[in-house]
Write an enzyme that holds these catalytic residues in place. Structure first.
Site, mmCIF file in Angstrom:
data_model
loop_
_atom_site.group_PDB
_atom_site.id
_atom_site.type_symbol
_atom_site.label_atom_id
_atom_site.label_comp_id
_atom_site.label_asym_id
_atom_site.label_seq_id
_atom_site.Cartn_x
_atom_site.Cartn_y
_atom_site.Cartn_z
ATOM 1 N N SER A 109 0.823 -1.216 0.000
ATOM 2 C CA SER A 109 0.000 0.000 0.000
ATOM 3 C C SER A 109 0.856 1.265 0.000
ATOM 4 C CB SER A 109 -0.893 0.054 1.242
ATOM 5 O OG SER A 109 -1.706 -1.070 1.312
HETATM 6 N N1 SAH Z 1 -0.091 -5.417 3.998
HETATM 7 C C1 SAH Z 1 0.699 -5.688 2.805
HETATM 8 C C2 SAH Z 1 -0.012 -5.334 1.510
HETATM 9 C C3 SAH Z 1 -0.996 -6.327 1.229
HETATM 10 S S1 SAH Z 1 -1.681 -6.466 -0.376
HETATM 11 C C4 SAH Z 1 2.045 -5.009 2.837
HETATM 12 O O1 SAH Z 1 2.296 -4.222 3.760
HETATM 13 O O2 SAH Z 1 2.844 -5.296 1.946
HETATM 14 C C5 SAH Z 1 -2.961 -7.594 0.116
HETATM 15 C C6 SAH Z 1 -2.490 -8.968 0.444
HETATM 16 O O3 SAH Z 1 -3.612 -9.702 0.905
HETATM 17 C C7 SAH Z 1 -1.941 -9.734 -0.754
HETATM 18 O O4 SAH Z 1 -0.647 -10.179 -0.483
HETATM 19 C C8 SAH Z 1 -2.920 -10.885 -0.909
HETATM 20 O O5 SAH Z 1 -2.314 -12.084 -1.363
HETATM 21 C C9 SAH Z 1 -3.457 -11.041 0.490
HETATM 22 N N2 SAH Z 1 -4.760 -11.718 0.605
HETATM 23 C C10 SAH Z 1 -5.829 -11.666 -0.236
HETATM 24 N N3 SAH Z 1 -6.843 -12.422 0.222
HETATM 25 C C11 SAH Z 1 -6.415 -12.966 1.398
HETATM 26 C C12 SAH Z 1 -7.006 -13.849 2.351
HETATM 27 N N4 SAH Z 1 -8.245 -14.335 2.196
HETATM 28 N N5 SAH Z 1 -6.272 -14.211 3.437
HETATM 29 C C13 SAH Z 1 -5.005 -13.734 3.618
HETATM 30 N N6 SAH Z 1 -4.393 -12.912 2.742
HETATM 31 C C14 SAH Z 1 -5.083 -12.525 1.646
#
Ligand code: SAH
Length: 243
Positions: free
Chosen positions: A93
């Site tokens: 993000s």
């Molecule tokens: N917080 C992260 C950015 C996350 S992007 C950072 O600081 O880099 C969102 C993430 O959520 C992605 O890596 C995606 O694979 C994950 N995601 C999507 N659906 C999910 C689920 N049901 N359970 C766990 N992770 C999930």
């Protein structure tokens, strides 16, 4: 007689010194870029927010080396105030959003936080800088493996990464003082509300991939009743999984 010129060990010493100097210059450069990023985050909040971010939130952002959480190809942009690709179609993000979500949780020393969507591990690291214990779930296994190794190598030993579907939370470790979801869901997953302690706060983007999503704040009152507030339009990758 000793050959004139430098011995191998002197060369090695010189080389090591040059490397150290280079590293020093690089990290000073990164510290400067990080300071500029924080200035931008503060200015954005001054324009759009209802109050400034807390000094604790800004210090946590200042202590977290974002360039260590992004792929080398985009490292030059690590301190730009925008999201960046981290592979597997996912993104880290924008720093402003990380600051905002962190600040909204109002967590501090000794708190336990659940994160859904580990991604690069950056948001988890920012939270850990606030002296909280973080449990973070990632559904894409290679991302979970990479983030776990990265966080360990940077010394973030209060972050536990697990590969799994975050929709169901982490029942064995709850209840949590705060929950942060960094992927957009179409509705608030009931298991996450259940695992939030009375008095706790959750931030979560709600909406579909092609429509406007909104960042929501869920506050659970002392008697366990949740109230939901819509905060601002955002754009996140979708929450996936089998639910
Ligand atoms: N917080 C992260 C950015 C996350 S992007 C950072 O600081 O880099 C969102 C993430 O959520 C992605 O890596 C995606 O694979 C994950 N995601 C999507 N659906 C999910 C689920 N049901 N359970 C766990 N992770 C999930």
């Amino acid at each position: 007689m000793k050959e004139p010129g430098w011995s191998a060990s002197a060369w090695a010493g010189q080389l090591a010194l040059s490397c150290l100097l280079l590293l020093g210059v690089a990290s000073a450069d990164e510290a400067e870029r990080r300071a500029a990023m924080i200035d931008e985050v503060v200015a954005t909040q001054a324009r759009y927010g209802d109050r400034p971010f807390t000094p604790e939130t800004l210090a946590a952002l200042g202590h977290t080396e974002r360039h260590r959480f992004v792929p080398t190809e985009v490292r030059d942009a690590a301190y730009a105030n925008r999201p960046l690709p981290i592979g597997h179609g996912q993104t880290i993000s924008q720093p402003f959003i990380v600051a905002l979500m962190t600040d909204l949780l109002r967590v501090g020393s000794g708190d336990r936080v659940l994160e859904v969507g580990t991604g690069s591990g950056y948001q988890a690291a920012v939270l850990a800088e606030l002296d909280v214990t973080v449990f973070t779930l990632e559904i894409v296994e290679p991302l979970a493996v990479e983030a776990r190794a990265r966080l360990a190598s940077l010394g973030y030993d209060r972050v536990t990464v697990r590969h799994g579907d975050g929709y169901y939370g982490w029942p064995g470790e709850g209840p949590f003082d705060a929950v942060i979801v960094t992927a957009a869901a179409s509705y608030i997953p009931p298991p996450l509300v259940e695992q939030l302690r009375p008095g706790g706060r959750m931030v979560i983007p709600i909406g579909s991939r092609f429509h406007t999503q909104h960042l929501m704040l869920v506050e659970k009152s002392a008697d366990g009743t949740p109230t939901v507030r819509q905060l601002l339009p955002v754009r996140f990758v979708p929450l996936t999984g089998g639910h």
